[in-house]
Scaffold this motif. Structure first.
Motif, PDB file in Angstrom:
ATOM      1  N   LEU B 417     -90.059   7.559  33.026  1.00 38.22           N
ATOM      2  CA  LEU B 417     -90.637   7.782  31.700  1.00 38.22           C
ATOM      3  C   LEU B 417     -90.469   9.219  31.192  1.00 38.22           C
ATOM      4  O   LEU B 417     -90.736   9.497  30.028  1.00 38.22           O
ATOM      5  N   ASP B 418     -90.013  10.109  32.021  1.00 40.65           N
ATOM      6  CA  ASP B 418     -89.746  11.453  31.501  1.00 40.65           C
ATOM      7  C   ASP B 418     -88.535  11.470  30.571  1.00 40.65           C
ATOM      8  O   ASP B 418     -88.379  12.396  29.768  1.00 40.65           O
ATOM      9  N   TYR B 419     -87.657  10.484  30.707  1.00 43.50           N
ATOM     10  CA  TYR B 419     -86.467  10.423  29.850  1.00 43.50           C
ATOM     11  C   TYR B 419     -86.241   9.052  29.208  1.00 43.50           C
ATOM     12  O   TYR B 419     -85.734   8.962  28.097  1.00 43.50           O
ATOM     13  N   SER B 421     -86.181   5.276  27.693  1.00 46.75           N
ATOM     14  CA  SER B 421     -86.917   4.509  26.689  1.00 46.75           C
ATOM     15  C   SER B 421     -87.378   3.150  27.216  1.00 46.75           C
ATOM     16  O   SER B 421     -88.196   2.499  26.592  1.00 46.75           O
ATOM     17  N   ARG B 426     -93.582   7.191  35.150  1.00 48.51           N
ATOM     18  CA  ARG B 426     -92.709   8.272  35.608  1.00 48.51           C
ATOM     19  C   ARG B 426     -92.265   8.048  37.058  1.00 48.51           C
ATOM     20  O   ARG B 426     -93.033   7.552  37.878  1.00 48.51           O
ATOM     21  N   ILE B 428     -89.818  10.676  38.519  1.00 50.05           N
ATOM     22  CA  ILE B 428     -89.447  11.986  39.082  1.00 50.05           C
ATOM     23  C   ILE B 428     -90.650  12.736  39.655  1.00 50.05           C
ATOM     24  O   ILE B 428     -90.573  13.240  40.785  1.00 50.05           O
ATOM     25  N   GLN B 432     -91.026  14.108  43.407  1.00 48.59           N
ATOM     26  CA  GLN B 432     -91.267  15.534  43.680  1.00 48.59           C
ATOM     27  C   GLN B 432     -92.462  15.730  44.602  1.00 48.59           C
ATOM     28  O   GLN B 432     -92.417  16.526  45.547  1.00 48.59           O
ATOM     29  N   ASN B 478    -102.479   1.305  29.557  1.00 49.72           N
ATOM     30  CA  ASN B 478    -102.057   2.656  29.173  1.00 49.72           C
ATOM     31  C   ASN B 478    -102.140   3.671  30.310  1.00 49.72           C
ATOM     32  O   ASN B 478    -102.173   4.870  30.089  1.00 49.72           O
ATOM     33  N   GLU B 480    -100.494   4.720  34.294  1.00 50.08           N
ATOM     34  CA  GLU B 480     -99.379   4.477  35.203  1.00 50.08           C
ATOM     35  C   GLU B 480     -99.913   3.990  36.553  1.00 50.08           C
ATOM     36  O   GLU B 480    -100.745   4.662  37.169  1.00 50.08           O
TER      37      GLU B 480
END
Lengths: 104, 551
Positions: B417-419, B421, B426, B428, B432, B478, B480
């Motif tokens: 979800l950082d990039y 659509s 998320r 990444i 991490q 809504n 994650e």
């Protein structure tokens, strides 16, 4: 693919219309001035399905400048500040939640 | 390396000119987005959350140093100074402007890089073992066949409007590093009893919403017949594949619904009609392709050079060597895997500076060649063992001497979800955090081989179904949440992981992974028993108990 205008519009609170700008893909918001802004604070706020449909209709008509307009929820705070209504829109507004790989 | 000819160059240049015109017409309003969308997708141009994303093919994962430098140039000039290597031997740029895309494309075309069919309902990049041509014990270099298939399927009119995207992977080694069993068609190169080259053909693998492991449709197809057999499969798919429902359009659904026997019978009938036709490969064509792959002139070198013996006194070097250096078919040479999984950084990303430096290292120590693997790491395929200490130092200087290959922090992750659509959650930041928890290399080594795969949605770009530990992001009210599976694997023994229980919130995912790993360390029969083997032996229950006992 179904046009956004053919989809049933159901909103449960304040909403805006957002899209991506054609030439660079940047996030943009439909304004009251029948234009686009890259600032959420400039976005036209709608509160009913009819208002949302009207705003979306004019946004979709601007196919030259915007790709894929859709209705997204926002939160309007007591002082009038507008915030994204979900995580996806928060990330679209503020960028990735991670540090981008930096150049040495 | 493979040398493109004038036909390839003309094709790619014509494509760039065509796309330049299409972009111009889109930006002038002559083309609507509806009209333009399919054209951009066929050139690998997606629209993501913040910008266009440009996906570029690296056929069978082989890159020349000048090509890597050109990718660095594109990252620097048209993007934000980095690129993301994917699970299908592609690289993606996340911030590219549509108006500048034709220039970027033209710059890449100058060095034989293109993005045709990296999206859309057509034949995608043909992938292979990243160690192809250098792995010991390989039947033969699978890239020759991958290149034949690439040429055959590029702009093939019958394959340009398939019911859905279509992916082929090829391996020629006993150990499958190309994940062929999770592809639409998987090809395993082998020799028959007569010593002739051919393929075990598998079909109907894939992940996403409905994951399936591919089934063998034919145990041996002669190399001369491989194009006609692939065409027969695609014709049956093209005829019967579902176009009415995107979720049921992949060949895996057709194979599942028809059953492999009936599907195979349909393919056989089609194949018998075309196998003796124009697609029968004559040996000259195969040899022509083979002749355009260049192999280094390996020297006769000692298996254990003095330089390596001396460097072994350095514990840090030795830790890296044991982890990241793999056997090569030529004595005195090695394959060096370059992990793109630094602690706390996005998996699979490389900066333009790192790409330039790696190209220099490849020129100096690996005959100018770099490989891209589906685990989102790179490899230097022809390093003299005596050069390993120097390669290590050079990699260390750019932050890429990371001894975590195949370990718990060598995580496959989609952009999430950082990039993306399509993503619900998320990926990444989850990766991490897990790498931070397992940053200690001694601990990671104690745990041993453990693949964690993370996807930010059910489309499974992060291959979560086949991770030893798989993590799937979902959205609930809504928020994650993440479903955890264990016991999956993507190699020759490919199997889908098993869900261990209810999804857990974002903040608890790394804790859950730690719990699972601690349970494994307590449960494994002996230190050499891999995590995935412990799960196979015991099932998921002991892990489920451990994870949910306090949740």
């Amino acid at each position: 693919m179904t046009s956004p205008l053919q989809q049933k519009i159901k909103i449960t609170g304040p909403s805006i219309v957002t899209a991506n700008r054609t030439w660079d893909g940047a996030v943009i918001y439909r304004t009251d001035a029948k234009s686009w802004s890259d600032e959420l604070t400039d976005a036209a706020i709608v509160r009913t399905a009819d208002e949302a449909r009207a705003l979306l209709t004019e946004a979709v008509a601007d196919d030259l400048n915007a790709i894929g307009p859709y209705i997204a929820p926002v939160e309007v705070e007591a002082d009038g500040a507008v915030k994204p209504g979900n995580m996806r829109e928060h990330i679209r507004l503020t960028g990735a939640t991670i540090a981008l790989p930096a150049q040495a | 390396m493979y040398a493109y000819d004038e036909i390839d160059r003309t094709l790619v240049n014509e494509r760039v000119a065509e796309f330049r015109d299409q972009v111009k017409r889109r930006l002038s309003g002559e083309l609507s987005e509806d009209e333009f969308k399919m054209l951009r997708l066929q050139n690998g141009v997606y629209l993501q959350l913040h910008a266009y994303m440009y996906r570029i093919a690296i056929p069978y994962g082989t890159l020349a140093s000048n090509q890597l430098r050109r990718l660095a140039h594109v990252a620097r000039r048209y993007d934000r100074g980095y690129g993301h290597f994917t699970t299908r031997q592609n690289i993606q740029f996340n911030w590219i402007k549509l108006a500048e895309l034709p220039d970027a494309m033209a710059d890449l075309a100058e060095v034989g890089i293109q993005s045709m069919q990296t999206s859309g309902n057509n034949m995608r990049n043909v992938t292979s073992d990243q160690w192809a041509g250098v792995a010991p014990g390989e039947v033969e270099d699978p890239r020759i066949w991958a290149e034949l298939l690439r040429q055959f399927t590029t702009l093939h009119p019958e394959f340009s409007f398939l019911p859905r995207k279509f992916k082929i992977a090829i391996t020629a080694s006993e150990h499958d590093r190309a994940a062929i069993k999770i592809h639409d068609i998987g090809l395993r190169l082998l020799k028959n009893e007569q010593g002739e080259t051919g393929f075990e053909v598998l079909v109907g693998g894939g992940l996403g919403r409905s994951p399936f492991i591919a089934k063998t449709i034919k145990p041996f197809v002669h190399g001369h017949d491989i194009l006609s057999y692939v065409e027969a499969i695609l014709r049956v798919y093209n005829q019967y594949g579902r176009r009415d429902n995107i979720y049921k359009a992949r060949i895996k659904i057709l194979v599942h619904e028809l059953g492999i026997e009936k599907f195979a019978a349909e393919v056989e009938e089609e194949w018998q009609q075309i196998r003796e036709g124009v697609l029968k490969l004559d040996q000259d064509i195969i040899e022509d392709i083979r002749s355009r792959f260049f192999y280094p002139a390996y020297e006769a070198l000692p298996a254990m050079p003095d330089e390596l013996k001396q460097a072994a006194h350095d514990a840090t070097f030795e830790a890296w060597r044991k982890n990241s250096v793999f056997p090569h078919k030529a004595q005195g040479y090695a394959i060096v895997v370059v992990s793109l999984k630094p602690v706390g950084k996005p998996p699979g990303d490389a900066t333009a500076d790192q790409m330039d430096a790696l190209a220099d290292i490849a020129d100096k120590y690996s005959f100018g060649e770099i490989r891209v693997g589906h685990e989102q790491n790179l490899a230097l395929p022809h390093v003299k063992k005596r050069d390993l200490p120097a390669v290590w130092k050079a990699l260390e200087a750019i932050g890429l001497a990371i001894p975590n290959v195949n370990l718990v922090s060598d995580i496959i992750a989609c952009p999430g979800l950082d990039y993306c659509s399509l993503a619900n959650a998320r990926s990444i930041p989850i990766a991490q955090e897990i790498t931070r928890r397992f940053a200690n290399h001694d601990t990671a080594n104690l745990i041993g081989r453990l693949h964690i795969n993370i996807s930010g949605c059910i489309n499974a770009c992060g291959h979560h179904h086949v991770g030893h530990i798989g993590i799937l992001g979902v959205e609930k009210n809504n928020e994650e949440f993440y479903q955890i599976t264990i016991g999956g694997r993507a190699d020759e023994g490919a199997v889908l992981g098993t869900l261990i229980g209810p999804a857990v919130p974002y903040a608890e995912v790394a804790d859950v992974v730690e719990d699972i790993v601690e349970a494994y360390l307590a449960l494994r029969a002996h230190p050499e028993e891999l995590f995935v083997d412990t799960v196979t032996r015991l099932g998921v229950e002991p892990f489920r108990e451990r994870v949910y006992a306090t949740r």
